[in-house]
Design an enzyme around this catalytic site. Structure first.
Site, PDB file in Angstrom:
ATOM      1  N   GLU A   1       0.854  -1.187   0.000  1.00 50.30           N
ATOM      2  CA  GLU A   1       0.000   0.000   0.000  1.00 50.30           C
ATOM      3  C   GLU A   1       0.883   1.228   0.000  1.00 50.30           C
ATOM      4  OE1 GLU A   1      -2.506   0.173   3.457  1.00 50.30           O
ATOM      5  OE2 GLU A   1      -3.916  -1.246   2.625  1.00 50.30           O
TER       6      GLU A   1
ATOM      7  N   ARG B   1      -6.413   1.626  27.422  1.00 52.46           N
ATOM      8  CA  ARG B   1      -6.139   0.193  27.624  1.00 52.46           C
ATOM      9  C   ARG B   1      -5.022   0.112  28.651  1.00 52.46           C
ATOM     10  NH1 ARG B   1      -6.049  -2.977  21.887  1.00 52.46           N
ATOM     11  NH2 ARG B   1      -7.711  -1.784  20.894  1.00 52.46           N
TER      12      ARG B   1
ATOM     13  N   ARG C   1     -15.312  -8.944  13.975  1.00 56.50           N
ATOM     14  CA  ARG C   1     -15.516  -9.413  15.357  1.00 56.50           C
ATOM     15  C   ARG C   1     -15.840  -8.206  16.225  1.00 56.50           C
ATOM     16  NH1 ARG C   1     -10.923  -6.940  17.069  1.00 56.50           N
ATOM     17  NH2 ARG C   1      -9.141  -7.123  15.659  1.00 56.50           N
TER      18      ARG C   1
ATOM     19  N   LYS D   1      -3.215  -0.026  19.497  1.00 53.91           N
ATOM     20  CA  LYS D   1      -3.960   1.088  20.091  1.00 53.91           C
ATOM     21  C   LYS D   1      -3.763   1.184  21.603  1.00 53.91           C
ATOM     22  CE  LYS D   1      -7.244   0.081  16.458  1.00 53.91           C
ATOM     23  NZ  LYS D   1      -8.415  -0.756  16.124  1.00 53.91           N
TER      24      LYS D   1
ATOM     25  N   VAL E   1     -11.809  -4.683  21.122  1.00 52.67           N
ATOM     26  CA  VAL E   1     -11.436  -4.279  22.486  1.00 52.67           C
ATOM     27  C   VAL E   1     -12.134  -2.964  22.861  1.00 52.67           C
ATOM     28  CG1 VAL E   1      -9.508  -3.511  23.925  1.00 52.67           C
ATOM     29  CG2 VAL E   1      -9.177  -5.406  22.316  1.00 52.67           C
TER      30      VAL E   1
ATOM     31  N   TYR F   1       2.179   4.397   1.585  1.00 49.51           N
ATOM     32  CA  TYR F   1       2.246   4.770   2.994  1.00 49.51           C
ATOM     33  C   TYR F   1       1.659   6.167   3.146  1.00 49.51           C
ATOM     34  CZ  TYR F   1       4.077   5.536   7.657  1.00 49.51           C
ATOM     35  OH  TYR F   1       4.189   5.788   8.999  1.00 49.51           O
TER      36      TYR F   1
ATOM     37  N   ASN G   1     -12.524  -5.455  10.641  1.00 43.21           N
ATOM     38  CA  ASN G   1     -12.382  -6.407  11.741  1.00 43.21           C
ATOM     39  C   ASN G   1     -13.709  -7.124  11.926  1.00 43.21           C
ATOM     40  OD1 ASN G   1      -9.651  -6.084  12.529  1.00 43.21           O
ATOM     41  ND2 ASN G   1     -10.193  -4.102  13.343  1.00 43.21           N
TER      42      ASN G   1
END
Ligand code: ADP
Length: 448
Positions: A200, A338, A292, A237, A295, A202, A290
């Site tokens: 890709e 987090r 799913r 993250k 977090v 950048y 993603n």
């Protein structure tokens, strides 16, 4: 509705799902490895069952053991959480063929969108702009050189199966390209058993903004607005928030619309996240999907008032989404830190060990999602995240003040954590003014 759900995961997210099921009147089965035996959250499940030794490949990644646990415990559905088997289409497929509903997308949609390279193809079909990239996979060095010369250096080499920042390398010039290709492919082969890579352009100094979506089996797709996850170290993250600061309302709405289009084109169901990079001119490019729950989902739960785990369960059980797009408002501002067991002073090296003392902050608009307690030993075998501290306030300024107060109140003794770094970030002018990009932490806080 399901009677009994097995959670094919551990720690914080296992507890999160147990709690949602309890409130829905659904029984739960927790699985655990030898390393997690005796963890307090297991007591909150109706049943718990050991599925193997500490190594994930012998337990949380072992499809046949998890399926046996489903059979022994007589469940009717499986929630995969995040990580482990959550984006493994084979697992979703096996669950389904054994008549255990998989609380997530279908295996087909997952393999279509879970692979970054084929997800790009879907995005293009949906008319959603992608980062300029190689058409398909890179087969040889000369392929790579041709593409890099076309779009201009720097370029990013990415693993098709990639995740968690692994299998990703930047090449600034031709000399770096060959090494970067080999390293990325090798790393992806080791981490995902699939060394396929693509290239890709950048994007310089981008922001990472992602859109939460949920879709039912009746063609209803809604977005739950965006999250800014630009505060990353090594592409992982550390702080997430919603709404994304300094994003024009028009850009926000176009991104959310683009995400819905992509999901509809893919025929995707259940919860998912469409990730974009936003450049300095607020042009946004799809990077990956993603397939799913993520977090950082509590950030979205705070600003929308929607319990995403419950919504996932309802949709998987064949119910219609209980809300329409126009019902979903973005209210106030939420920020998540987090909390990782790691040492920011020493290159973020993991710091497993026993938590001697733990004091959890509380108060108005504060949520702490965690499975740990004083006396709990953080295992070196798994992810270093010990909890998530999330705050919600009417404005970003108030949310920052609340997070500042909460990080001061939080006491985790016995192990090193990411908290001192998060405190510095929150205090920085860049964070407070909302002007930052994905390389901010590396530039400001990491030793070269
Ligand atoms: P992973 O699945 O490994 O997390 P992503 O594709 O989601 O990988 O990218 C993770 C992070 O890497 C992004 O949030 C961003 O910071 C950076 N990144 C990804 N693609 C590009 C790109 N084309 N240009 C610049 N940075 C990128």
């Amino acid at each position: 509705m399901f009677k009994r759900v097995l959670i094919a995961n551990r720690g914080e997210i296992a507890l999160r799902v147990i709690r949602a099921c309890r409130e829905l009147g659904i029984e739960t089965v927790a699985v655990f490895s030898e390393a997690d035996r005796g963890a307090a959250y297991l007591e909150l499940a109706d049943l718990s069952i050991c599925i193997g030794s500490a190594r994930s490949s012998d337990s949380y990644l072992k499809v046949d053991r998890i399926i046996s646990a489903c059979e022994i415990c007589g469940v009717d559905a499986v929630h995969p959480g995040y990580g482990f088997l959550s984006e493994n289409a084979h697992f979703a497929d096996v669950c389904k063929s054994c008549n255990y509903e998989f609380i997530g997308p279908t295996a087909e949609a997952m393999s279509l969108l879970g692979d970054k390279n084929s997800a790009r193809a879907i995005a293009i079909k949906a008319g959603v702009e992608c980062v300029p990239g190689s058409d398909g996979l890179i087969k040889s060095e000369s392929d790579a050189i041709r593409f890099a010369d076309k779009v201009g250096f720097p370029v990013l080499i990415k693993a098709s199966a990639g995740g968690g920042g692994r299998g990703m390398r930047v090449a600034k010039d031709r000399d770096q390209l060959a090494t970067a290709i080999n390293q990325a492919s090798q790393e992806a082969q080791n981490a995902f058993g699939n060394g396929a890579i693509y290239l890709e352009k950048y994007i310089e100094l981008p922001r990472h903004v992602e859109v939460q979506i949920i879709a039912d089996n009746f063609g209803n797709v809604v977005h739950l607005w965006e999250r800014d996850c630009s505060m990353q170290r090594r592409h992982q993250k550390l702080i997430e928030e919603s709404p994304a600061p300094k994003l024009k309302q028009q850009t926000r709405e176009s991104m959310c619309d683009a995400a819905v289009k992509l999901i509809k084109t893919a025929g995707y169901t259940n919860a998912g996240t469409v990730e974009f990079l936003v450049d300095a001119d607020e042009r946004f490019y799809f990077i990956e999907m993603n397939a799913r729950i993520q977090v950082e989902h509590p950030v979205t739960e705070f600003i929308t008032g929607i319990d995403l785990i419950k919504a996932q369960i309802l949709v998987a059980a064949g119910e219609q989404l209980p809300f329409k797009q126009s019902d979903i408002k973005q209210t106030g501002h939420a920020i998540e830190c987090r909390i990782n067991a790691e040492d920011p002073e020493h290159n973020f090296r993991p710091c497993p060990g026993k938590i001697e003392k733990l004091i959890i902050p509380g108060g108005f608009g504060v949520r702490f999602d965690s499975h740990v307690y004083a006396g709990y030993t953080v295992s070196p075998t798994y992810d270093s995240m010990v909890g998530k501290l999330i705050v919600h306030q009417p404005t970003r300024k108030e949310a920052i003040n609340s997070m500042r107060r909460c990080l001061r109140e939080l006491v985790v003794e016995g192990i090193k954590t990411s908290v001192p770094l998060q405190q510095k970030i929150i205090e920085s002018n860049e964070f407070q003014s909302g002007k930052f990009d994905t390389l901010f932490i590396e530039r400001k806080f990491m030793k070269k």
